[in-house]
Structure formats: structure tokens, C-alpha cells
Design a protein around this motif. Structure first.
Motif, mmCIF file in Angstrom:
data_model
loop_
_atom_site.group_PDB
_atom_site.id
_atom_site.type_symbol
_atom_site.label_atom_id
_atom_site.label_comp_id
_atom_site.label_asym_id
_atom_site.label_seq_id
_atom_site.Cartn_x
_atom_site.Cartn_y
_atom_site.Cartn_z
ATOM 1 N N SER A 74 0.935 -1.158 0.000
ATOM 2 C CA SER A 74 -0.035 0.049 0.070
ATOM 3 C C SER A 74 0.859 1.308 -0.108
ATOM 4 O O SER A 74 0.376 2.082 -0.761
ATOM 5 N N PRO A 75 1.869 1.651 0.970
ATOM 6 C CA PRO A 75 2.567 2.768 0.825
ATOM 7 C C PRO A 75 3.628 2.775 -0.368
ATOM 8 O O PRO A 75 3.513 3.920 -0.947
ATOM 9 N N ASP B 261 1.019 3.726 -3.194
ATOM 10 C CA ASP B 261 0.885 5.197 -3.062
ATOM 11 C C ASP B 261 1.918 6.236 -3.535
ATOM 12 O O ASP B 261 1.647 7.220 -4.192
ATOM 13 N N TYR B 262 3.103 5.783 -3.232
ATOM 14 C CA TYR B 262 4.255 6.438 -3.670
ATOM 15 C C TYR B 262 4.291 6.691 -5.272
ATOM 16 O O TYR B 262 4.667 7.349 -5.940
ATOM 17 N N TYR C 282 1.753 6.274 -7.235
ATOM 18 C CA TYR C 282 0.876 7.223 -7.808
ATOM 19 C C TYR C 282 1.202 8.560 -7.629
ATOM 20 O O TYR C 282 1.121 9.528 -8.711
ATOM 21 N N LEU C 283 1.951 9.080 -6.508
ATOM 22 C CA LEU C 283 2.693 10.285 -6.691
ATOM 23 C C LEU C 283 3.545 10.503 -7.655
ATOM 24 O O LEU C 283 3.635 11.541 -8.371
#
Lengths: 499, 117
Positions: A474-475, A478-479, A481-482
Motif C-alpha cells: 500500500s505505501p 501510494d508513492y 501514484y505520486l
């Protein structure tokens, strides 16, 4: 300052390495240097993650004139993964590379590869990118032929000629682009291209040449022939290093160029890139099924998996790009580890022919688990990292209304599983045939028969990373996606570099 | 002038590709070297060919006059490309020598020992 460290550190090690070429503890110094490189990469990564982008103007010349090094979220992530792979292969080589190769600069040239790779990730100037490509290629040519065995020399000639031709395509493209645009700085070119309402057609030939150059380097169909012809010839640890770093640099550069320049002519490039992606996925995986050599199967799978990354790029949505970045990182780790296991099999048995091998699970259960993790991560089984990568890409494909391509990607995953199960059954499960064992001829003395603790540590570490990358996805997602968001917004990059 | 050089570059590319397709490894290497020089000429051409002043800042002045000087950057780029080409030529010839020592052949068709039967 921190941006230049991933280049400066390998360079200073290379100069230093001349001094202790014949010193017996050189491999431990190399492992320490590789570890230091991981630390600097983590520093660069954390600072980039905090600030979004970092830049360094070499010699303090302002942006469009001097050479710029840029680290954004995407490149810092790639530098981090590359440093982890490099640490694993360096630690692995302590026991798997023979004394002669070490004395004649094995570590020197492997750090040369690392320097070229890090430089290509951080370059903000297209000619500088070409120079880093050449640094990386030159070091890899030498590693490929290092040791001078007959089959290595054969593989090197093929590898060398086709990669040189790809460099010519790239340089010719740079020359034409400079003639039209009058700049070499990526941000400057992007800002000049943005001023056009529609991309002027006379710029496309330059980009086509550059695209062909990247496609040869990234082993995309129909330019992949050098890869399976050469990757099974050098010592296994060299193959592992190459498979983790080299083709991925071509793909990285393609993503960078697409997000800065090519997206402006989206209607021309998208069908081309998606077509190449589908062909790479399908042809790579189908040609792999007919092979009966451990490393050749894995080499053909590189082509297929590069196709997945390019598919994410071709969708050109935030989800697609995020999937591509995650998949690229996952593939670098899993592929390298699969080749490291192949190296251990070779270390023990002296051959990689699937028909001769067998019974490995019984004798080396730990290594069977390492292979299981990396191979089935490549095939995309949950909860390993490959599942997350494929899930993101296929979901992005369906959301972007490319249902056919998403289905092909699923179908290719099935064939990947087939190849991996084939290796698993032939090498690890099938009982060893004693009759065939006698007929085996030992080919080369690539490994020193010593305690394989370093090999176990490095391969185990990689396997752990693959599992963690899947469970704690998950993290990381997220990264990604950024990173994809900042790639999709090239204005940010342009403003940051030019001001 | 540009037109003539462009045709010349085209000829060089044709020669290079022709040599690449020959069976002898030496000719293959010559082909690669010719292609590399043709590519250098493309960069040279990208700066434009004109009869202009040399790219110096005149004495007593702070900036050069962009109207009269020629773009010096492509020449710097070619210099880099030539040096890289030199290194590669040295390496590729050494590789060829080593290969000949091992196998005693110049024939590219002999390079199929590592391929799938």
C-alpha cells in the motif's frame, strides 16, 4: 549535492579499485562500497520523497546551458531499487566469481555499470543521457566478455554490435532534434514543444529514431534479438546484474521521454506503443515456452515483462503509469533473484539444462523457496509483489477502455505461470536422473567451491524484499501514484528545472 | 552545402549497412565504424553549415554577436561522440582479435554455437 552522490560514489570506487585489484580482501571492500551506495540512495530517496524534486546544475551553469541532474520521485525510486540489486549481486559475487575475474577488475566494471545506470536515471540533458548510456554499455561490454570463454565472446559480439547500432539511432535522433529545437536540456525542449498547438510533423523523425534506440536497449519486439542471444553466456551473477539494470534503463528513458515530449503527439504514439507492448508480451512469453535452458527461459521472459511496463506507459493514465512504475521495480527485483537462483543451481550442478537437472528441492530446500518466491512473483501469484503489479496494470487497462489489452495481459500471465511451473518441475521436483548425470560434461569453472553463505544471504534478502513488496504494497503503491502524477504533469518538471 | 553533405551522409549509411550485412566479422566492424562516423556528421549538420565568424567573444566585449558566430555546441558534441567511438573501436577490435585467437574464424555464421539447435 546529494543528487550527484549516486554517480560520484561508484566513480571514486572505480578509481580506488585500481589500487587493491590484487588485494585478497577486495570483495569485502566492494560489498562495503555497495552498502554505502544503498545508504546514499536511501538518503536521496527520502529527500526526494519529501521535496518532490531535486536538481543539481553542474558547475553552477544555469539550466538550459549547463548539464543538469534532476531527481524526481520516479528516478529516485529507480536509483534506490538499482542500489539494492547492486548490493545483492555484489554480495553474491563474493563466492560466485572466480579469482581471475576478480583480479582483472570484475568489481571495477560492475561499479562502472552502476555509475552508468545511476547517471541515466538522473540525467536531465539528452546528450548527457547518451553519454551515461555509453558508460553503462562500455562497462557491460567488458563484463559480458570478461574471462574470454568462447561462448562469452560469441555472445559479446552479438550484444555489442546490436547495442552500438541502438546508440547510433539515439545519437542521430539527438542530432536531428537539436537541429530543429536548438536545445539539449530536457526541460527546455519540453517547454519549447509545449508552445506549439500541435506538434510540428518534422520533429517526429527525430523522436522515431530515439524511440528505436530505446526499444533496442529495452529489448522490445521487434528489436529484442540481442538479449536471448547473449544473456545466457556470461557468469550467472553478471546476467543477474544485467537483467536487473540494463533493459530497465531503456524503458525508464522511454517513460521519461514520453511524459515530457511524446505525449503531445499522443494520437500517433499511443497505438504504436501499445502495439509494441502487446507484441512484446505475447512473443516474449511464447518463445520462452520452447526453451530448455534455465537462463534462456528467464531471458525471454524479460522481453515479455518489459512489454507489461510499456503497456502501462501506453495507457498513459495516472493508474497506468503508477502500475508501470511499480511493475518495473518489482520486475527488477524478481528477475534478478531468479537469475541468482540459476547461478546457485549452476554452482552446484555445473549445468543449466532443464532435461539434465532435477531433485533440487530435496537437497536445497531453502533455494527452492527462494526460486518459488521470485518465479511465482514473476507469474503474479498473490501475495507476492508481481500480483500487485499485474493487478494495477490490468485494472488501469480496463479503466482506460482497453479491455482487449487487459485480457491479453491476463492471458500472458497464464503463460508465464506455465514457464515458471516448467522450471519448478524440471529443476526442483523431478527426481534426478543418475544416467544423465554421468553424461554431463562440466563446462566452465565459474564458481569457487566454498561456503555459499554470501549467496544465500543476498538471494534471501532479495526474496524477503519481494515478499515485503507484496504484503506492504500500500505505501509503495501510494508513492508510485505520486510519482505518476508528477510525470503526468510535465509543466512541474519544466518550471522546477528552468527556474 | 547542407544538401551535398546530407547526400554524403546517406551514402555513408548505405556503405555501413552494406558492410554490416557481410559475413566477415572484420567487415562488420568496419561497417559499425562507418555508421558511427555518419552519425557524427548528422550532429555536425544539425548546427547548420554557413560561412561565419569563429565562435569567440571579441576582445573588449562581454558577449558574442549571435548574428555572426556559428553554434559551437554541435562540435563539442561530436568531440564527445568521437572519443566514445574511439574507445569502442579499440574494444571491438580487441574482442575480434580474442575471438579469432579462440576460434580461428572470421565467419559470422560460426557464431551460432550458443543458439538453440
Amino acid at each position: 549535492m546529494i543528487v550527484s552522490l549516486p554517480i560520484f560514489l561508484p566513480l571514486s570506487f572505480m578509481i580506488f579499485a585500481f589500487l587493491f585489484r590484487h588485494y585478497r580482501g577486495r570483495e569485502y571492500i566492494a560489498v562495503a562500497a555497495a552498502f554505502l551506495n544503498v545508504i546514499t540512495s536511501i538518503l536521496l530517496f527520502s529527500q526526494t520523497a519529501r521535496e518532490g524534486m531535486l536538481k543539481l546544475q553542474m558547475g553552477d551553469w544555469p539550466a538550459p546551458y549547463g548539464i543538469t541532474l534532476v531527481s524526481d520521485r520516479f528516478s529516485a525510486f529507480m536509483v534506490l531499487i538499482a542500489s539494492l540489486i547492486f548490493l545483492a549481486t555484489t554480495a553474491y559475487s563474493v563466492r560466485s566469481v572466480d579469482w581471475n575475474r576478480k583480479s582483472f577488475g570484475y568489481y571495477l566494471f560492475s561499479f562502472g555499470v552502476l555509475m552508468g545506470v545511476n547517471g541515466s536515471f538522473l540525467a536531465g540533458d539528452i546528450f548527457n543521457l547518451y553519454v551515461w548510456f555509453e558508460v553503462m554499455l562500455m562497462a557491460s561490454f567488458i563484463l559480458m566478455s570478461h574471462g574470454g570463454e568462447r561462448q562469452q565472446l560469441e555472445g559479446s559480439i552479438k550484444y555489442l554490435i546490436l547495442n552500438l547500432i541502438s546508440s547510433f539511432f539515439f545519437v542521430a535522433g539527438i542530432g536531428l532534434l537539436y537541429g530543429k529545437i536548438g536545445s539539449l536540456n530536457m526541460a527546455d525542449i519540453a517547454s519549447k514543444l509545449m508552445k506549439y498547438e500541435t506538434m510540428p510533423p518534422e520533429i517526429n523523425p527525430a523522436f522515431i529514431l530515439i524511440f528505436v534506440g530505446f526499444a533496442i536497449k529495452g529489448a522490445l519486439v521487434p528489436f529484442f534479438f540481442w538479449l536471448p542471444a547473449s544473456y545466457h553466456t556470461p557468469p550467472p551473477v553478471v546476467t543477474a546484474l544485467f537483467s536487473g539494470l540494463l533493459t530497465k534503463v531503456g524503458i525508464y528513458s522511454l517513460i521519461r521521454f514520453y511524459s515530457l515530449f511524446l505525449y503531445q503527439h499522443h494520437e500517433f504514439w499511443q497505438p504504436l506503443i501499445l502495439g509494441v507492448a502487446v507484441l512484446s508480451m505475447v512473443i516474449g512469453v511464447i518463445t520462452a515456452t520452447s526453451q530448455f535452458e534455465f537462463r534462456k527461459i528467464l531471458s525471454f521472459h524479460i522481453i515479455s515483462q518489459v512489454g507489461y511496463v510499456v503497456m502501462g506507459l501506453g495507457l498513459y493514465t495516472i493508474a497506468g503509469l503508477a502500475g508501470a512504475i511499480y511493475f518495473l521495480a518489482h520486475n527488477m527485483l524478481s528477475k534478478t533473484n531468479a537469475f541468482l537462483v540459476a547461478g546457485y543451481v549452476y554452482h552446484q550442478k555445473g549445468t543449466l539444462n532443464l532435461k539434465i537437472l532435477g531433485g533440487f528441492y530435496k537437497k536445497h530446500p531453502l533455494w527452492a523457496i527462494f526460486f518459488f518466491i521470485s518465479a511465482f512473483s514473476l507469474a503474479g501469484l498473490p501475495p507476492l509483489s508481481g500480483f500487485v503489479g499485474k493487478f494495477l496494470l490490468i485494472k488501469a487497462g480496463i479503466e482506460a477502455d482497453h479491455l482487449g489489452i487487459a485480457l491479453i495481459a491476463l492471458f500472458v500471465g497464464f503463460f508465464t505461470l506455465f514457464s515458471m511451473v516448467k522450471i519448478w518441475i524440471e529443476v526442483f521436483w523431478k527426481p534426478e536422473d543418475n544416467m544423465k548425470k554421468l553424461k554431463r560434461i562440466p563446462q566452465q569453472n565459474w564458481s569457487i567451491q566454498q561456503n555459499p553463505l554470501w549467496m544465500t544471504l543476498s538471494s534471501g534478502g532479495m526474496a524477503l524484499l519481494i515478499v515485503l513488496g507484496g504484503i506492504f504494497a500500500s505505501p509503495i503503491v501510494d508513492y508510485c501514484y505520486l510519482a505518476a502524477e508528477s510525470l503526468m504533469n510535465p509543466q512541474l518538471y519544466v518550471d522546477f528545472v528552468l527556474n | 552545402m547542407e544538401f551535398i553533405i546530407a547526400i554524403f551522409i546517406g551514402l555513408l549509411y548505405a556503405c555501413g549497412v552494406y558492410l554490416l550485412l557481410r559475413r566477415s566479422i572484420v567487415k562488420l566492424i568496419l561497417g559499425v565504424l562507418i555508421l558511427s562516423n555518419a552519425t557524427n556528421l548528422i550532429i555536425f549538420l544539425s548546427g547548420g553549415i554557413q560561412r561565419n565568424e569563429i565562435s569567440f567573444i571579441p576582445e573588449g566585449s562581454e558577449v558574442a554577436n549571435p548574428e555572426v558566430i556559428l553554434d559551437p555546441l554541435p562540435q563539442a558534441l561530436i568531440l564527445t561522440a568521437i572519443v566514445i567511438g574511439l574507445g569502442i573501436a579499440a574494444y571491438i577490435l580487441a574482442l575480434k582479435y580474442k575471438y579469432f585467437e579462440k576460434t580461428g574464424t572470421h565467419d559470422l555464421d560460426q557464431l551460432s554455437k550458443t543458439d538453440q539447435k
